[in-house]
Design a protein around this motif. Structure first.
Motif, PDB file in Angstrom:
ATOM      1  N   VAL A 177      16.766  -3.916  38.258  1.00 34.93           N
ATOM      2  CA  VAL A 177      15.618  -4.800  38.481  1.00 34.93           C
ATOM      3  C   VAL A 177      14.347  -3.979  38.631  1.00 34.93           C
ATOM      4  CG1 VAL A 177      14.562  -6.425  40.100  1.00 34.93           C
ATOM      5  CG2 VAL A 177      16.948  -6.685  39.483  1.00 34.93           C
ATOM      6  N   GLY A 178      14.400  -2.931  39.435  1.00 35.99           N
ATOM      7  CA  GLY A 178      13.232  -2.095  39.685  1.00 35.99           C
ATOM      8  C   GLY A 178      12.840  -1.200  38.524  1.00 35.99           C
ATOM      9  N   SER A 179      13.712  -1.083  37.523  1.00 36.27           N
ATOM     10  CA  SER A 179      13.391  -0.213  36.389  1.00 36.27           C
ATOM     11  C   SER A 179      12.185  -0.713  35.608  1.00 36.27           C
ATOM     12  CB  SER A 179      14.594  -0.084  35.457  1.00 36.27           C
ATOM     13  OG  SER A 179      14.809  -1.274  34.706  1.00 36.27           O
ATOM     14  N   THR A 180      11.834  -1.983  35.749  1.00 41.57           N
ATOM     15  CA  THR A 180      10.682  -2.534  35.038  1.00 41.57           C
ATOM     16  C   THR A 180       9.410  -2.472  35.873  1.00 41.57           C
ATOM     17  OG1 THR A 180      11.186  -4.764  35.819  1.00 41.57           O
ATOM     18  CG2 THR A 180      12.160  -4.086  33.726  1.00 41.57           C
ATOM     19  N   ALA A 181       9.485  -1.896  37.068  1.00 40.48           N
ATOM     20  CA  ALA A 181       8.335  -1.858  37.965  1.00 40.48           C
ATOM     21  C   ALA A 181       7.754  -0.440  38.006  1.00 40.48           C
ATOM     22  CB  ALA A 181       8.763  -2.343  39.349  1.00 40.48           C
ATOM     23  N   TYR A 182       7.654   0.163  39.193  1.00 41.38           N
ATOM     24  CA  TYR A 182       7.032   1.477  39.346  1.00 41.38           C
ATOM     25  C   TYR A 182       7.741   2.539  38.519  1.00 41.38           C
ATOM     26  CZ  TYR A 182       4.876   5.393  41.948  1.00 41.38           C
ATOM     27  OH  TYR A 182       4.192   6.523  42.313  1.00 41.38           O
ATOM     28  N   ALA A 183       9.062   2.449  38.414  1.00 41.43           N
ATOM     29  CA  ALA A 183       9.816   3.449  37.654  1.00 41.43           C
ATOM     30  C   ALA A 183       9.389   3.446  36.187  1.00 41.43           C
ATOM     31  CB  ALA A 183      11.315   3.184  37.772  1.00 41.43           C
ATOM     32  N   ALA A 184       9.116   2.274  35.619  1.00 43.28           N
ATOM     33  CA  ALA A 184       8.659   2.209  34.229  1.00 43.28           C
ATOM     34  C   ALA A 184       7.308   2.894  34.082  1.00 43.28           C
ATOM     35  CB  ALA A 184       8.582   0.757  33.765  1.00 43.28           C
ATOM     36  N   ALA A 185       6.411   2.684  35.053  1.00 47.88           N
ATOM     37  CA  ALA A 185       5.097   3.324  35.001  1.00 47.88           C
ATOM     38  C   ALA A 185       5.196   4.835  35.114  1.00 47.88           C
ATOM     39  CB  ALA A 185       4.210   2.766  36.119  1.00 47.88           C
ATOM     40  N   ALA A 186       6.255   5.321  35.790  1.00 43.51           N
ATOM     41  CA  ALA A 186       6.451   6.760  35.972  1.00 43.51           C
ATOM     42  C   ALA A 186       7.234   7.394  34.826  1.00 43.51           C
ATOM     43  CB  ALA A 186       7.164   7.022  37.299  1.00 43.51           C
ATOM     44  N   GLY A 187       7.555   6.616  33.797  1.00 45.87           N
ATOM     45  CA  GLY A 187       8.241   7.166  32.633  1.00 45.87           C
ATOM     46  C   GLY A 187       9.727   6.918  32.581  1.00 45.87           C
ATOM     47  N   GLY A 188      10.246   6.075  33.464  1.00 45.39           N
ATOM     48  CA  GLY A 188      11.668   5.765  33.463  1.00 45.39           C
ATOM     49  C   GLY A 188      12.029   4.789  32.352  1.00 45.39           C
ATOM     50  N   GLY A 189      13.333   4.589  32.169  1.00 39.84           N
ATOM     51  CA  GLY A 189      13.812   3.681  31.140  1.00 39.84           C
ATOM     52  C   GLY A 189      13.891   2.249  31.637  1.00 39.84           C
ATOM     53  N   LEU A 190      13.923   1.308  30.695  1.00 39.44           N
ATOM     54  CA  LEU A 190      14.125  -0.104  31.015  1.00 39.44           C
ATOM     55  C   LEU A 190      15.617  -0.389  30.956  1.00 39.44           C
ATOM     56  CD1 LEU A 190      11.269  -1.625  28.831  1.00 39.44           C
ATOM     57  CD2 LEU A 190      11.186  -1.000  31.245  1.00 39.44           C
ATOM     58  N   ILE A 191      16.187  -0.828  32.073  1.00 38.03           N
ATOM     59  CA  ILE A 191      17.633  -0.941  32.201  1.00 38.03           C
ATOM     60  C   ILE A 191      18.044  -2.401  32.258  1.00 38.03           C
ATOM     61  CG2 ILE A 191      19.631  -0.311  33.616  1.00 38.03           C
ATOM     62  CD1 ILE A 191      17.959   2.000  34.731  1.00 38.03           C
ATOM     63  N   SER A 192      19.037  -2.759  31.480  1.00 40.27           N
ATOM     64  CA  SER A 192      19.554  -4.122  31.510  1.00 40.27           C
ATOM     65  C   SER A 192      20.078  -4.453  32.902  1.00 40.27           C
ATOM     66  CB  SER A 192      20.682  -4.283  30.486  1.00 40.27           C
ATOM     67  OG  SER A 192      21.350  -5.517  30.675  1.00 40.27           O
ATOM     68  N   PRO A 193      19.742  -5.634  33.430  1.00 35.80           N
ATOM     69  CA  PRO A 193      20.201  -5.997  34.777  1.00 35.80           C
ATOM     70  C   PRO A 193      21.702  -6.166  34.881  1.00 35.80           C
ATOM     71  CG  PRO A 193      19.140  -7.858  33.716  1.00 35.80           C
ATOM     72  CD  PRO A 193      18.882  -6.671  32.845  1.00 35.80           C
ATOM     73  N   GLU A 194      22.401  -6.208  33.762  1.00 36.68           N
ATOM     74  CA  GLU A 194      23.852  -6.354  33.791  1.00 36.68           C
ATOM     75  C   GLU A 194      24.563  -5.045  34.141  1.00 36.68           C
ATOM     76  OE1 GLU A 194      24.893  -7.813  29.974  1.00 36.68           O
ATOM     77  OE2 GLU A 194      23.928  -9.762  30.246  1.00 36.68           O
ATOM     78  N   LEU A 195      23.856  -3.930  34.076  1.00 42.08           N
ATOM     79  CA  LEU A 195      24.482  -2.629  34.324  1.00 42.08           C
ATOM     80  C   LEU A 195      24.544  -2.321  35.816  1.00 42.08           C
ATOM     81  CD1 LEU A 195      22.868  -0.481  31.480  1.00 42.08           C
ATOM     82  CD2 LEU A 195      25.090  -1.626  31.500  1.00 42.08           C
ATOM     83  N   GLU A 196      25.639  -1.697  36.234  1.00 41.72           N
ATOM     84  CA  GLU A 196      25.845  -1.323  37.635  1.00 41.72           C
ATOM     85  C   GLU A 196      25.423   0.138  37.807  1.00 41.72           C
ATOM     86  OE1 GLU A 196      27.721  -3.326  40.177  1.00 41.72           O
ATOM     87  OE2 GLU A 196      27.153  -4.957  38.849  1.00 41.72           O
ATOM     88  N   VAL A 197      24.110   0.362  37.776  1.00 42.54           N
ATOM     89  CA  VAL A 197      23.587   1.732  37.815  1.00 42.54           C
ATOM     90  C   VAL A 197      22.365   1.795  38.717  1.00 42.54           C
ATOM     91  CG1 VAL A 197      24.442   2.288  35.492  1.00 42.54           C
ATOM     92  CG2 VAL A 197      22.119   1.379  35.778  1.00 42.54           C
ATOM     93  N   MET A 198      21.973   3.022  39.030  1.00 44.32           N
ATOM     94  CA  MET A 198      20.692   3.282  39.682  1.00 44.32           C
ATOM     95  C   MET A 198      19.964   4.340  38.868  1.00 44.32           C
ATOM     96  SD  MET A 198      21.507   5.752  42.972  1.00 44.32           S
ATOM     97  CE  MET A 198      23.057   5.028  43.538  1.00 44.32           C
ATOM     98  N   GLU A 199      18.645   4.331  38.966  1.00 46.70           N
ATOM     99  CA  GLU A 199      17.833   5.312  38.250  1.00 46.70           C
ATOM    100  C   GLU A 199      17.071   6.177  39.250  1.00 46.70           C
ATOM    101  OE1 GLU A 199      14.784   5.521  34.467  1.00 46.70           O
ATOM    102  OE2 GLU A 199      14.760   3.711  35.703  1.00 46.70           O
ATOM    103  N   ILE A 200      17.090   7.490  39.017  1.00 44.24           N
ATOM    104  CA  ILE A 200      16.312   8.428  39.822  1.00 44.24           C
ATOM    105  C   ILE A 200      15.197   8.949  38.933  1.00 44.24           C
ATOM    106  CG2 ILE A 200      16.340  10.531  41.197  1.00 44.24           C
ATOM    107  CD1 ILE A 200      19.379  10.118  41.481  1.00 44.24           C
TER     108      ILE A 200
END
Length: 289
Positions: A177-200
């Protein structure tokens, strides 16, 4: 088809006149159809136990994504789905516009909707050998510096092994869910909400090749504060935070409970990305041609 909705709690953005007015209109609309609908102030909305008799079939939030996150944080794991009508800036979670509710809500109360489970990440903050704080977040956790320009030194660990040590403005740990927020602005990937993952995702790392890293959400990750000069803070879902001390260690891992988001039939993650501008729908090109 799902079980029809018969009881709804309506929660409006605090102090937002338009949202409060629409909440009253929707409550009347629901009552005329023989459904139970109660307007509940956000600050008073707390439920403690799964399965308690006062839990509704659905919560309808009239506000932005921030309001919806506050509600979701209070009912995560209780099995109550949430639908959002957007009165905020983006509306990635609160996906309906105020103009759409009359067309969409009749289908939802009849049971024509999807449930999208979203993971919730739990955290624990250890200081001087003891646990001083714990809780959860739905969007992201940010560990980073204050407004001054000096960097903080952090190390990231998993399973007793060092992933990376870096100097940076900070580090974001996000859910899909958060991958489309601040993490996206910082260069992170857009992650499908169906995945059981976290992004650092590092924020402006200095002389480091650390790239955004995606790990299973069941895997425990720890962030250790090696230096707080000038100051280092932790912020949860962009809403609450406090200063950290040198030597503090924050552990993060998925919780068992899920946050349940209502989505009308026919909607998709890619449509949400197109609506907020992360993906092109191709319509612009068609319009030009």
């Amino acid at each position: 088809m799902r079980t029809p909705i018969s009881t709804i709690h309506l929660i409006t953005k605090s102090g937002h006149t338009q949202a409060e007015r629409l909440g009253t209109d929707i409550q009347r609309w629901l009552h005329r159809r023989g459904l139970q609908a109660r307007i509940v102030p956000l600050d008073n909305y707390v439920h403690a136990e799964p399965g308690c008799s006062s839990l509704p079939d659905m919560i309808l939030v009239l506000g932005g994504d921030g309001t919806l996150l506050r509600v979701a944080g209070r009912v995560a794991g209780l099995g109550v789905p949430i639908l959002g009508i957007n009165y905020g800036q983006v509306g990635f979670l609160a996906a309906l516009s105020p103009e759409e509710w009359e067309a969409v809500l009749p289908r939802i109360v009849e049971g024509r909707y999807q449930i999208s489970p979203r993971i919730v990440l739990g955290y624990g903050l250890q200081r001087d050998g003891g646990m001083v704080r714990s809780g959860w977040f739905i969007n992201d956790m940010v560990v980073g510096r204050s407004g001054l320009a000096r960097l903080v030194r952090l190390s990231i660990w998993s399973g007793g092994k060092l992933i990376s040590a870096l100097r940076a403005d900070g580090v974001i740990v996000s859910t899909p869910v958060g991958s489309t927020a601040y993490a996206a602005a910082a260069g992170g990937g857009l992650i499908s909400p169906e995945l059981e993952v976290m992004e650092i995702c590092p924020v402006c790392p200095f002389m480091s090749e650390f790239r955004p890293l995606i790990l299973p959400s069941s895997q425990e990750v720890s962030i250790r504060v090696e230096s707080t000069a000038p100051e280092c803070f932790i912020t949860l879902d962009g809403q609450s935070g406090w200063p950290l001390h040198q030597g503090d260690e924050i552990s993060i891992q998925a919780l068992q409970g899920r946050f349940l988001l209502v989505e009308p039939d026919g909607t998709s993650f890619f449509q949400h990305l197109q609506r907020v501008g992360y993906l092109s729908s191709g319509q612009e090109k068609a319009d030009r041609e």
